[in-house]
Design an enzyme around this catalytic site. Structure first.
Site, short mmCIF file in Angstrom:
data_model
loop_
_atom_site.label_atom_id
_atom_site.label_comp_id
_atom_site.label_asym_id
_atom_site.label_seq_id
_atom_site.Cartn_x
_atom_site.Cartn_y
_atom_site.Cartn_z
N ASP A 165 0.81 -1.23 0.00
CA ASP A 165 0.00 0.00 0.00
C ASP A 165 0.84 1.27 0.00
O ASP A 165 0.46 2.28 0.58
CB ASP A 165 -0.98 0.01 1.21
CG ASP A 165 -1.87 -1.21 1.20
OD1 ASP A 165 -2.21 -1.69 0.11
OD2 ASP A 165 -2.20 -1.70 2.30
N LYS A 173 1.79 1.95 -5.17
CA LYS A 173 2.31 1.33 -6.41
C LYS A 173 1.38 1.61 -7.58
O LYS A 173 1.82 1.91 -8.69
CB LYS A 173 2.48 -0.19 -6.22
CG LYS A 173 3.49 -0.56 -5.13
CD LYS A 173 3.57 -2.06 -4.91
CE LYS A 173 2.34 -2.64 -4.28
NZ LYS A 173 2.09 -2.21 -2.89
N GLY A 201 -4.54 -4.47 -3.73
CA GLY A 201 -5.53 -3.45 -4.05
C GLY A 201 -4.74 -2.24 -4.48
O GLY A 201 -4.13 -1.57 -3.66
N HIS A 202 -4.68 -1.99 -5.79
CA HIS A 202 -3.88 -0.90 -6.32
C HIS A 202 -4.81 0.21 -6.81
O HIS A 202 -5.60 0.01 -7.71
CB HIS A 202 -2.97 -1.40 -7.45
CG HIS A 202 -1.94 -2.39 -6.97
ND1 HIS A 202 -1.01 -2.96 -7.78
CD2 HIS A 202 -1.70 -2.89 -5.73
CE1 HIS A 202 -0.23 -3.78 -7.06
NE2 HIS A 202 -0.66 -3.75 -5.82
N GLN A 235 1.91 -6.24 -3.02
CA GLN A 235 2.38 -6.31 -1.62
C GLN A 235 3.67 -5.49 -1.44
O GLN A 235 3.85 -4.50 -2.12
CB GLN A 235 2.59 -7.77 -1.17
CG GLN A 235 1.29 -8.55 -1.00
CD GLN A 235 0.69 -9.05 -2.30
OE1 GLN A 235 1.34 -9.75 -3.05
NE2 GLN A 235 -0.55 -8.70 -2.56
P1 GDP Z 1 -0.78 0.19 -3.57
O1 GDP Z 1 -1.37 -1.08 -3.06
O2 GDP Z 1 0.69 0.28 -3.32
O3 GDP Z 1 -1.12 0.46 -5.01
O4 GDP Z 1 -1.44 1.36 -2.71
P2 GDP Z 1 -2.99 1.50 -2.35
O5 GDP Z 1 -3.73 1.91 -3.55
O6 GDP Z 1 -3.47 0.31 -1.61
O7 GDP Z 1 -2.93 2.66 -1.26
C1 GDP Z 1 -2.40 3.91 -1.55
C2 GDP Z 1 -3.49 4.96 -1.28
O8 GDP Z 1 -2.90 6.24 -1.22
C3 GDP Z 1 -4.53 5.05 -2.38
O9 GDP Z 1 -5.75 5.44 -1.80
C4 GDP Z 1 -3.98 6.14 -3.29
O10 GDP Z 1 -4.99 6.80 -4.04
C5 GDP Z 1 -3.38 7.06 -2.29
N1 GDP Z 1 -2.19 7.82 -2.74
C6 GDP Z 1 -1.19 7.45 -3.56
N2 GDP Z 1 -0.25 8.41 -3.62
C7 GDP Z 1 -0.68 9.42 -2.81
C8 GDP Z 1 -0.13 10.67 -2.42
O11 GDP Z 1 0.97 11.07 -2.82
N3 GDP Z 1 -0.86 11.41 -1.54
C9 GDP Z 1 -2.05 11.01 -1.04
N4 GDP Z 1 -2.68 11.79 -0.19
N5 GDP Z 1 -2.59 9.82 -1.39
C10 GDP Z 1 -1.91 9.05 -2.25
P1 IMO Z 2 -0.92 -4.31 -2.15
O1 IMO Z 2 -0.47 -4.89 -3.44
C1 IMO Z 2 -0.91 -4.61 2.18
C2 IMO Z 2 -1.04 -8.65 3.89
C3 IMO Z 2 -2.29 -9.08 4.62
C4 IMO Z 2 -1.67 -10.03 5.64
C5 IMO Z 2 -0.57 -10.71 4.84
C6 IMO Z 2 -0.96 -12.06 4.26
O2 IMO Z 2 -2.21 -3.57 -2.24
O3 IMO Z 2 0.16 -3.49 -1.53
P2 IMO Z 2 -2.49 -12.79 2.21
O4 IMO Z 2 -3.94 -12.51 1.93
O5 IMO Z 2 -1.56 -12.27 1.17
O6 IMO Z 2 -2.23 -14.22 2.58
O7 IMO Z 2 -2.19 -11.95 3.58
O8 IMO Z 2 -0.24 -9.82 3.80
N1 IMO Z 2 -1.27 -8.16 2.50
C7 IMO Z 2 -1.20 -6.87 2.14
N2 IMO Z 2 -0.97 -5.77 2.88
N3 IMO Z 2 -1.05 -4.52 0.85
C8 IMO Z 2 -1.24 -5.62 0.10
O9 IMO Z 2 -1.23 -5.58 -1.24
C9 IMO Z 2 -1.37 -6.87 0.75
N4 IMO Z 2 -1.58 -8.14 0.33
C10 IMO Z 2 -1.50 -8.91 1.40
O10 IMO Z 2 -2.93 -8.00 5.23
O11 IMO Z 2 -1.05 -9.29 6.66
MG MG Z 3 -2.91 -1.71 -1.80
#
Ligand code: GDP
Ligand code: IMO
Ligand code: MG
Length: 422
Positions: A13, A16, A40-41, A222
């Site tokens: 998170d 990415k 969840g991207h 991840q």
């Molecule tokens: P990922 O799994 O690495 O793709 O990240 P996620 O999408 O799960 O979580 C990142 C969250 O931060 C999302 O809600 C993005 O829209 C948000 N985000 C990404 N870059 C920025 C930033 O520079 N500032 C803020 N405020 N939010 C951001």
């Molecule tokens: P993205 O790509 C954050 C965490 C889960 C748990 C552990 C194992 O959005 O960054 P799993 O379901 O993979 O067996 O869970 O890994 N986890 C993540 N945490 N971002 C993710 O993906 C994750 N995918 C799995 O919360 O701790």
């Molecule tokens: Mg994510």
């Protein structure tokens, strides 16, 4: 042109999705190499927010082809739903999404076993998407692969053997209800025609693209600290999100890799259980969560929040070979008077030289902090490094110094344009 790996440098998170979408503008192919719908991207375009779980984050750029590699575990139900969702946004998918014939499938029994195991004593806090159990089957060599969907006899036989085995386990070990073999067979047989158009020898496809000097992004899911080998085991996921996973997960050689970009959040978060040395179980952690909107994009769970941890980041840089950093969510720190950064670890009074991956050691860590001055003004409108307040520039430079790696991208908001390229 060659392959650039985008890797989450912390616990996932990091942003990415945003960075991959951004870099896709100058990319031909985006390929996911591990994990599954546990990811969840988030991609924000204008006022719209899209969350992708399996489809690579380059899909919103018409010229980009997306690949789901052999290292990914694919839930065909989740994939078809996601394809339908993306199509409903007016995005063309046909001819732009390729699925490795060798990728393993997540079946309903994997999800069931994932949730049953999480009711036991050693809770990992998984996403419940069946990831661990699917990789177990891959490695015990009983898994069902994408290509198996194309031969109904093979699929039926493999499903029957697998479900009968799982039913025994469910009955004898967990005292739980058995699964209906015929119902599952009937449901999954129907995937052949739906999934056929996407199935490709993606390793071959990518090797051709590499030969033609196409620009390829390998999109990690991840983060490094959730890596099955290098993360905080057992509180990890069941694949290799670290950069090495890109080669095995896509079927491309290490010699094709040009660089590795580490995505680093300006502070730290973690979802699920496991050690987290800089976690803030207080009002400050709550503020980071609220301001940063730190709730899981897949499960909606609140993310645990804390300050940036340079010890784990230096470890991540070493393991991944990160040669530049995209620093995200800098704007979330706008509101803080002071910004502590963990610059060292102490355990039982002794300073540690390196990041310990042993959970028992990690749980006893006392972080050593260095505090930086906050900038206390909004930075969301900054589009160049010079436009950042002096204290924000100093924070970026401090991270560069402490990590020894250049920060080439600073993200100041979720939208594409809220980015500073240096
Ligand atoms: P990922 O799994 O690495 O793709 O990240 P996620 O999408 O799960 O979580 C990142 C969250 O931060 C999302 O809600 C993005 O829209 C948000 N985000 C990404 N870059 C920025 C930033 O520079 N500032 C803020 N405020 N939010 C951001
Ligand atoms: P993205 O790509 C954050 C965490 C889960 C748990 C552990 C194992 O959005 O960054 P799993 O379901 O993979 O067996 O869970 O890994 N986890 C993540 N945490 N971002 C993710 O993906 C994750 N995918 C799995 O919360 O701790
Ligand atoms: Mg994510």
């Amino acid at each position: 042109m060659a392959v650039t790996i985008i890797v989450g440098a912390q616990w996932g998170d990091e942003g990415k999705g945003k960075v991959v979408d951004l870099l896709s503008e100058e990319t031909d192919i985006v390929a996911r190499y591990q994990g599954g719908a546990n990811a969840g991207h988030t991609v924000v375009i204008g006022k719209k927010e899209y969350v992708l779980h399996l489809i690579p984050s380059g899909i919103f750029h018409k010229h980009v082809t997306c690949v789901i590699g052999n290292g990914v575990v694919i839930d065909p139900v989740a994939l078809m739903d996601e394809i339908a969702m993306v199509k409903s946004f007016g995005i063309k998918i046909d001819g732009r999404l390729f699925l490795s014939h060798n990728a393993h499938l997540i079946m309903p029994y994997h999800k069931l076993l994932d949730s049953i195991r999480e009711q036991g004593v050693n809770k990992i806090g998984t996403t419940g998407r069946g990831i661990g159990p699917a990789y177990i089957d891959k490695y015990t060599r009983t898994g069902i692969r994408v290509v198996d969907l194309l031969d109904r006899t093979v699929l039926r036989n493999k499903l029957r053997t697998n479900i009968e085995e799982k039913n025994q386990l469910l009955r004898q070990m967990y005292g739980s209800k058995e699964m209906d073999v015929d119902a599952i067979i009937a449901e999954y047989e129907a995937f052949d025609k739906k999934i056929d158009p996407f199935i490709t020898d993606t390793s071959l496809y990518l090797s051709e693209a590499i030969r033609k000097k196409k620009a390829i992004l390998a999109e990690g899911a991840q983060g490094a600290l959730l890596d099955i080998d290098h993360g905080t085991y057992p509180y990890v996921t069941s694949s290799n999100p670290t950069s090495g996973g890109a080669c095995t997960g896509l079927g491309i050689p290490p010699t094709a890799i040009r660089n590795v970009i580490g995505i680093v959040k300006a502070y730290s978060t973690r979802v699920g259980n496991g050690p987290f040395p800089t976690e803030l179980n207080n009002e400050t952690g709550e503020r980071l969560r609220t301001i940063g909107g730190e709730f899981g994009a897949t499960t909606g769970r609140p993310r645990r929040c804390g300050w940036l941890d340079m010890v784990s980041l230096r470890y991540s840089i070493r393991i991944n070979g990160i040669d530049s950093i995209a620093l995200t969510k800098m704007d979330v720190l706008d509101h803080f008077e002071e910004i502590p950064v963990c610059v060292g670890y102490r355990r039982k009074g002794k300073k540690l030289a390196a990041f310990p991956t042993d959970v028992r050691a990690l749980e006893e860590i006392e972080p050593i902090y260095k505090t930086y001055r906050g900038w206390k003004e909004p930075i969301k409108e900054a589009r160049s490094f010079r436009q950042l307040p002096a204290a924000a520039r100093a924070y970026v430079k401090a991270i560069e110094e402490l990590s020894g790696v250049r920060i080439s991208i600073v993200s100041v908001g979720p939208r594409r344009d809220q980015t500073i390229i240096r």
